[in-house]
Write a protein that holds these residues in place. Structure first.
Motif, short mmCIF file in Angstrom:
data_model
loop_
_atom_site.label_atom_id
_atom_site.label_comp_id
_atom_site.label_asym_id
_atom_site.label_seq_id
_atom_site.Cartn_x
_atom_site.Cartn_y
_atom_site.Cartn_z
N GLY A 51 28.70 122.26 -82.20
CA GLY A 51 27.22 122.11 -81.57
C GLY A 51 26.03 122.13 -82.48
O GLY A 51 25.04 121.59 -82.31
N GLY A 52 26.38 122.25 -83.94
CA GLY A 52 25.22 122.33 -84.86
C GLY A 52 25.33 120.85 -85.26
O GLY A 52 25.96 119.97 -85.32
N LEU A 53 23.87 120.48 -85.82
CA LEU A 53 23.65 119.07 -86.03
C LEU A 53 23.67 118.94 -87.65
O LEU A 53 23.64 120.17 -88.17
CB LEU A 53 22.13 118.63 -85.67
CG LEU A 53 21.68 118.98 -84.42
CD1 LEU A 53 20.17 118.78 -84.17
CD2 LEU A 53 22.68 118.00 -83.44
N TYR A 54 23.88 117.67 -88.18
CA TYR A 54 23.87 117.47 -89.31
C TYR A 54 23.15 116.02 -89.60
O TYR A 54 23.14 115.48 -88.77
CB TYR A 54 25.06 117.37 -90.12
CG TYR A 54 25.95 116.18 -89.87
CD1 TYR A 54 25.90 115.10 -90.67
CD2 TYR A 54 26.81 116.13 -88.57
CE1 TYR A 54 26.58 114.04 -90.08
CE2 TYR A 54 27.31 114.98 -88.55
CZ TYR A 54 27.25 113.86 -89.09
OH TYR A 54 28.07 112.52 -88.81
N ARG A 55 22.52 115.98 -90.89
CA ARG A 55 21.99 114.74 -91.18
C ARG A 55 21.76 114.68 -92.61
O ARG A 55 21.98 115.69 -93.52
CB ARG A 55 20.41 114.86 -90.75
CG ARG A 55 19.73 113.63 -90.96
CD ARG A 55 18.40 113.70 -89.97
NE ARG A 55 17.36 112.71 -90.44
CZ ARG A 55 17.28 111.41 -90.41
NH1 ARG A 55 18.20 110.84 -89.65
NH2 ARG A 55 16.44 110.53 -90.77
N ALA A 56 21.90 113.46 -93.22
CA ALA A 56 22.18 113.11 -94.63
C ALA A 56 21.64 111.76 -94.76
O ALA A 56 21.49 111.02 -94.06
CB ALA A 56 23.34 113.47 -95.02
N CYS A 57 21.49 111.37 -96.41
CA CYS A 57 21.01 110.22 -96.57
C CYS A 57 21.61 109.74 -97.74
O CYS A 57 21.83 110.54 -98.90
CB CYS A 57 19.42 110.04 -97.16
SG CYS A 57 18.91 108.58 -97.50
N MET A 58 22.37 108.62 -97.77
CA MET A 58 22.97 107.94 -98.82
C MET A 58 22.35 106.75 -99.51
O MET A 58 21.60 106.21 -98.62
CB MET A 58 24.29 107.29 -98.26
CG MET A 58 25.21 106.85 -99.24
SD MET A 58 26.84 106.25 -98.54
CE MET A 58 26.35 105.05 -97.24
N ILE A 59 21.83 106.90 -100.80
CA ILE A 59 21.18 106.18 -101.38
C ILE A 59 21.76 104.95 -102.41
O ILE A 59 22.45 105.51 -103.06
CB ILE A 59 20.03 106.60 -102.38
CG1 ILE A 59 19.13 107.65 -101.59
CG2 ILE A 59 19.06 105.76 -103.01
CD1 ILE A 59 18.07 108.75 -102.21
N ASN A 60 21.63 103.72 -102.13
CA ASN A 60 22.18 102.77 -103.03
C ASN A 60 21.44 102.88 -104.41
O ASN A 60 20.37 102.59 -104.44
CB ASN A 60 21.72 101.29 -102.47
CG ASN A 60 22.40 100.25 -103.15
OD1 ASN A 60 22.45 100.11 -104.27
ND2 ASN A 60 23.16 99.17 -102.42
N ASP A 61 22.39 102.98 -105.32
CA ASP A 61 21.87 103.30 -106.82
C ASP A 61 21.01 102.01 -107.50
O ASP A 61 20.46 102.11 -108.03
CB ASP A 61 23.01 103.65 -107.80
CG ASP A 61 23.64 105.08 -107.18
OD1 ASP A 61 22.97 105.96 -106.81
OD2 ASP A 61 24.93 105.26 -107.66
N ALA A 62 21.52 100.79 -106.99
CA ALA A 62 21.11 99.59 -107.43
C ALA A 62 19.63 99.38 -106.89
O ALA A 62 18.72 98.89 -107.57
CB ALA A 62 21.70 98.30 -107.17
N THR A 63 19.51 99.57 -105.50
CA THR A 63 18.25 99.08 -105.04
C THR A 63 17.37 100.11 -104.50
O THR A 63 16.06 99.95 -104.27
CB THR A 63 18.72 98.30 -103.74
OG1 THR A 63 19.29 99.17 -102.63
CG2 THR A 63 19.41 97.09 -104.04
N GLY A 64 18.14 101.52 -104.39
CA GLY A 64 17.18 102.43 -103.88
C GLY A 64 17.02 102.60 -102.36
O GLY A 64 16.45 103.47 -101.90
N GLU A 65 17.68 101.68 -101.88
CA GLU A 65 17.60 101.63 -100.23
C GLU A 65 18.59 102.72 -99.68
O GLU A 65 19.42 103.38 -100.17
CB GLU A 65 18.38 100.43 -99.59
CG GLU A 65 18.42 100.22 -98.37
CD GLU A 65 19.10 99.11 -97.93
OE1 GLU A 65 19.12 98.70 -96.60
OE2 GLU A 65 19.71 97.97 -98.67
N GLU A 66 17.71 103.35 -98.76
CA GLU A 66 18.35 104.61 -98.25
C GLU A 66 19.12 104.46 -96.98
O GLU A 66 18.43 103.48 -96.04
CB GLU A 66 17.09 105.66 -97.69
CG GLU A 66 16.14 106.08 -98.98
CD GLU A 66 15.26 107.10 -98.56
OE1 GLU A 66 14.77 107.34 -97.41
OE2 GLU A 66 14.63 107.63 -99.60
#
Length: 157
Positions: free
Chosen positions: A59-74
Motif C-alpha cells: 500500500g506504500g507509494l513510490y515515486r522517482a525520476c529518470m534523467i536523460n544524460d544527453a538532454t537533461g529531460e526528466e
C-alpha cells in the motif's frame, strides 16, 4: 474481425534472468532505494537518489525520476507497492507522469525470485501494456537496467 486483434497476453512483458548471487543480495538490490541509482534506467539515463521516494510497505507509494544524460529531460514515474513477500515476491503498479502532470497508462510489475543452484532466478513481468510498441520499449529499457543490475552485483550480464 476487430482492427486490433492483439491478445492481452501479447501485451505482457516477461524477462527471466539468472544471477550468480544469493537471493538476499538480489532482493536487497531490487528493494533498497539507496541501491537504485546504481542500476535503475537504461544506458544513457540516471536516477538521482534524491528523486527516489519509496515507502516499502504494501500500500506504500513510490515515486522517482529518470534523467536523460544527453538532454537533461526528466521522466517521472510512480505507483503503489501491492504485494511484498521477502525475499521472493515484489509487486507494484507503474505509470509514467505525462507532461501535463496526469498519470499515463498504469501497468503492474512483479519481480519473482527463486533460489537455484549457484544463485537466483529472477522472473520479471509487467503489463498489460496499451500496445506492443510500448511493451517492446519497456522491454528494451528493463533489459538494459538488468545489465546494469548485473554490473552493480559484480557479476557478468
Amino acid at each position: 474481425m476487430p482492427e486490433d486483434s492483439t491478445k492481452s497476453e501479447d501485451l505482457m512483458l516477461v524477462i527471466v534472468r539468472e544471477f550468480p548471487v544469493p537471493i538476499a543480495a538480489l532482493w536487497s538490490a531490487l528493494t533498497d532505494p539507496d541501491q537504485a541509482p546504481d542500476w535503475w534506467g537504461p544506458h544513457g539515463f540516471h536516477v538521482p537518489r534524491g528523486s527516489v521516494d519509496a515507502d516499502p510497505e504494501i500500500g506504500g507509494l513510490y515515486r522517482a525520476c529518470m534523467i536523460n544524460d544527453a538532454t537533461g529531460e526528466e521522466h517521472w514515474w510512480g505507483g503503489v507497492h501491492t504485494d511484498i513477500e521477502p525475499p521472493t515476491l515484489f509487486v507494484f503498479t507503474h505509470a509514467w507522469d505525462k507532461p501535463d502532470g496526469t498519470r499515463g497508462a498504469e501497468t503492474e510489475a512483479a519481480f519473482r525470485l527463486e533460489e537455484i543452484g549457484g544463485g537466483t532466478r529472477m522472473t520479471f513481468s509487467q503489463g498489460p501494456f496499451e500496445s506492443v510498441e510500448s511493451r517492446d520499449g519497456h522491454g528494451s529499457g528493463w533489459r538494459e537496467s538488468f545489465d546494469r543490475l548485473a554490473d552493480h552485483l559484480g557479476v557478468a550480464a
